[in-house]
Write an enzyme that holds these catalytic residues in place. Structure first.
Site, PDB file in Angstrom:
ATOM      1  N   ASN A 284       0.826  -1.205   0.000  1.00 50.95           N
ATOM      2  CA  ASN A 284       0.000   0.000   0.000  1.00 50.95           C
ATOM      3  C   ASN A 284       0.864   1.261   0.000  1.00 50.95           C
ATOM      4  O   ASN A 284       0.357   2.357   0.260  1.00 50.95           O
ATOM      5  CB  ASN A 284      -0.917   0.013   1.228  1.00 50.95           C
ATOM      6  CG  ASN A 284      -1.874  -1.162   1.238  1.00 50.95           C
ATOM      7  OD1 ASN A 284      -2.368  -1.579   0.192  1.00 50.95           O
ATOM      8  ND2 ASN A 284      -2.131  -1.709   2.415  1.00 50.95           N
TER       9      ASN A 284
ATOM     10  N   LYS B 271       0.023   3.960   4.611  1.00 49.44           N
ATOM     11  CA  LYS B 271      -0.163   3.543   3.226  1.00 49.44           C
ATOM     12  C   LYS B 271       0.526   4.571   2.328  1.00 49.44           C
ATOM     13  O   LYS B 271       1.746   4.583   2.241  1.00 49.44           O
ATOM     14  CB  LYS B 271      -1.641   3.348   2.939  1.00 49.44           C
ATOM     15  CG  LYS B 271      -2.237   2.208   3.782  1.00 49.44           C
ATOM     16  CD  LYS B 271      -3.696   1.987   3.526  1.00 49.44           C
ATOM     17  CE  LYS B 271      -4.212   0.750   4.254  1.00 49.44           C
ATOM     18  NZ  LYS B 271      -4.107   0.835   5.734  1.00 49.44           N
TER      19      LYS B 271
ATOM     20  N   HIS C 158     -14.126  -2.421   6.638  1.00 49.84           N
ATOM     21  CA  HIS C 158     -12.949  -3.102   7.165  1.00 49.84           C
ATOM     22  C   HIS C 158     -13.225  -3.845   8.469  1.00 49.84           C
ATOM     23  O   HIS C 158     -14.104  -3.474   9.245  1.00 49.84           O
ATOM     24  CB  HIS C 158     -11.840  -2.067   7.390  1.00 49.84           C
ATOM     25  CG  HIS C 158     -10.490  -2.663   7.617  1.00 49.84           C
ATOM     26  ND1 HIS C 158      -9.981  -2.895   8.870  1.00 49.84           N
ATOM     27  CD2 HIS C 158      -9.540  -3.089   6.731  1.00 49.84           C
ATOM     28  CE1 HIS C 158      -8.763  -3.421   8.756  1.00 49.84           C
ATOM     29  NE2 HIS C 158      -8.477  -3.551   7.474  1.00 49.84           N
TER      30      HIS C 158
ATOM     31  N   SER D 179     -10.392  -1.555  -0.481  1.00 49.53           N
ATOM     32  CA  SER D 179      -9.049  -2.087  -0.670  1.00 49.53           C
ATOM     33  C   SER D 179      -9.000  -3.352  -1.510  1.00 49.53           C
ATOM     34  O   SER D 179      -7.933  -3.694  -2.031  1.00 49.53           O
ATOM     35  CB  SER D 179      -8.403  -2.368   0.684  1.00 49.53           C
ATOM     36  OG  SER D 179      -9.100  -3.386   1.384  1.00 49.53           O
TER      37      SER D 179
ATOM     38  N   HIS E  89      -7.258   4.192   1.884  1.00 50.35           N
ATOM     39  CA  HIS E  89      -6.585   3.941   0.607  1.00 50.35           C
ATOM     40  C   HIS E  89      -6.694   5.118  -0.352  1.00 50.35           C
ATOM     41  O   HIS E  89      -6.187   5.041  -1.479  1.00 50.35           O
ATOM     42  CB  HIS E  89      -7.146   2.673  -0.040  1.00 50.35           C
ATOM     43  CG  HIS E  89      -6.819   1.439   0.730  1.00 50.35           C
ATOM     44  ND1 HIS E  89      -5.662   0.721   0.542  1.00 50.35           N
ATOM     45  CD2 HIS E  89      -7.472   0.813   1.742  1.00 50.35           C
ATOM     46  CE1 HIS E  89      -5.618  -0.295   1.376  1.00 50.35           C
ATOM     47  NE2 HIS E  89      -6.715  -0.267   2.122  1.00 50.35           N
TER      48      HIS E  89
ATOM     49  N   GLU F  45     -16.045   3.181   3.500  1.00 48.53           N
ATOM     50  CA  GLU F  45     -14.698   3.506   3.059  1.00 48.53           C
ATOM     51  C   GLU F  45     -14.821   4.313   1.776  1.00 48.53           C
ATOM     52  O   GLU F  45     -15.699   4.050   0.953  1.00 48.53           O
ATOM     53  CB  GLU F  45     -13.883   2.244   2.825  1.00 48.53           C
ATOM     54  CG  GLU F  45     -13.706   1.397   4.074  1.00 48.53           C
ATOM     55  CD  GLU F  45     -12.924   0.111   3.816  1.00 48.53           C
ATOM     56  OE1 GLU F  45     -12.066   0.108   2.915  1.00 48.53           O
ATOM     57  OE2 GLU F  45     -13.183  -0.879   4.526  1.00 48.53           O
TER      58      GLU F  45
ATOM     59  N   ASP G  50     -13.810   6.297   5.979  1.00 51.71           N
ATOM     60  CA  ASP G  50     -12.463   5.775   6.139  1.00 51.71           C
ATOM     61  C   ASP G  50     -11.706   6.011   4.831  1.00 51.71           C
ATOM     62  O   ASP G  50     -11.988   5.377   3.819  1.00 51.71           O
ATOM     63  CB  ASP G  50     -12.525   4.283   6.477  1.00 51.71           C
ATOM     64  CG  ASP G  50     -11.166   3.684   6.798  1.00 51.71           C
ATOM     65  OD1 ASP G  50     -10.141   4.282   6.411  1.00 51.71           O
ATOM     66  OD2 ASP G  50     -11.120   2.607   7.427  1.00 51.71           O
TER      67      ASP G  50
END
Length: 381
Positions: free
Chosen positions: A39, A234, A126, A176, A204, A172, A201
């Site tokens: 990541n 990340k 997650h 991911s 990423h 998110e 969130d």
């Protein structure tokens, strides 16, 4: 001494054996091959920029360890400086620094939603959010992935059934394992309409999207019903996580968040490094530009293989069959590419996949080589 009737750790041993029987027992291994798995999207983790920042921090005498929790002697001026900078950069009233994104999510969901509230979360959210919800007081229910109407329907039904607390919408911004984006504008509208709190969130997306790497939620005006999580391990290349929210949220977590209260504070030196990473990303937009150019190149090479473009740096190659997925992953690894096979329960049954991550640790030639190797592996596996 009483006689033993069971073998120590026999239950755990049987569980591991069962995982092995299904080809799912995990083991740690050293990294190897060209990086299509990490990541570290902007290539900062091993960069000269962060090496220099680390040396400068040591020269300044910033402590490596904090020596205690933030509420005891562990609170350092570097923690405070990072949180002030993060609040400005991510356009929030306040921020709170955690040692990991997992700890931040667990603290958030275990502490903020109260008895009588309802957390409506994306079905692919997650594991850390799930663990936090299990520890919390509020009810929680999954909504269909990236379906804004599904979120609203659940809230409407809950209200009609007598729900009187606060609804929390948890998503998110960029997923991911699928590389797709949440409909944040629609969800923000729903949150406003139903007096809900929106939790995004940005793990990423931080560093990769938005001006200065501010994330995909940057387009939402500063609002009193928005909480964003920006992980630092990340694209920022360091570690830790920043919860950005109204000041009341920061204050409540400091007073009621057990994962925050009873944890040793993150390293002040790490806080310094995160500050420098945020500045590096903001001051070097060419990193984002180069990454997005490589993402486009990867799409050009992989779409002809029947692999849809996600439009982000995460490119899932859905194989379906677990064994075939792992055979292809193994063949690519032996060819010198760090590609991992992802199977249920991490992803849904029947969607085993290769997770390809595009980072600045590889160039267009590496991507070309991967495309050729992947075509061969998929043909013979």
């Amino acid at each position: 001494m009483a006689a033993r009737f069971t073998i120590p750790f026999d239950t755990q041993r049987k569980d591991l054996d069962a995982l092995a029987d299904h080809g799912r027992r995990r083991a740690l291994a050293p990294r190897a091959g060209r990086d299509f798995a990490s990541n570290d999207y902007l290539g900062l983790a091993s960069s000269d920029a962060l090496r220099a920042a680390l040396a400068a921090g040591i020269e300044r005498g910033i402590p490596v360890g904090s020596g205690g929790s933030r509420l005891l002697r562990g609170n350092h001026e570097e923690h405070e400086a990072l949180e002030a900078q993060a609040a400005r950069h991510y356009d929030s009233e306040a921020a709170l620094f955690f040692a990991t994104g997992f700890a931040a999510n667990a603290a958030l969901f275990a502490t903020l939603p109260q008895r009588g509230d309802l957390v409506v979360h994306d079905e692919l959210i997650h594991a850390s959010a799930h663990d936090g919800m299990k520890l919390g007081r509020a009810g929680h229910v999954a909504a269909a992935h990236n379906d804004a109407q599904a979120f609203e329907d659940i809230i409407v039904r809950w209200r009609a059934g007598g729900g009187v607390g606060t609804p929390w919408i948890a998503v998110e911004s960029l997923y991911s394992m699928d590389g797709d984006r949440a409909p944040l504008t629609d969800l923000a509208t729903i949150a406003d309409r139903h007096d809900a709190i929106l939790i995004v969130d940005e793990a990423h997306a931080t560093g990769v999207f938005g001006p200065g790497g501010a994330g995909l939620s940057h387009g939402l005006a500063r609002r009193d019903n928005l909480i964003t999580l920006h992980t630092c391990g990340k694209a920022l290349g360091v570690e830790g996580a920043l919860l950005c929210a109204p000041a009341i949220v920061r204050d409540f977590l400091i007073n009621r968040g057990r994962p925050f209260i009873f944890s040793t504070a993150p390293s002040p030196l790490i806080a310094w490094l995160v500050r420098q990473a945020i500045e590096t990303v903001a001051n070097e937009p060419e990193r984002q530009a180069r990454l997005h150019a490589r993402v486009r190149h990867a799409a050009e090479r992989l779409v002809p293989l029947g692999i849809p473009a996600s439009g982000t740096q995460i490119l899932p190659v859905i194989i379906g069959d677990n064994d075939r997925t792992m055979r292809i992953a193994d063949q690519l690894q032996r060819a010198g590419f760090d590609i991992r096979g992802i199977r249920p329960p991490t992803v849904a049954q029947g969607t085993a996949r290769l997770r390809i991550a595009i980072t600045l640790n590889v160039d267009e030639g590496d991507i070309d080589d991967l495309a050729d190797a992947l075509a061969t592996a998929m043909a013979v596996a």
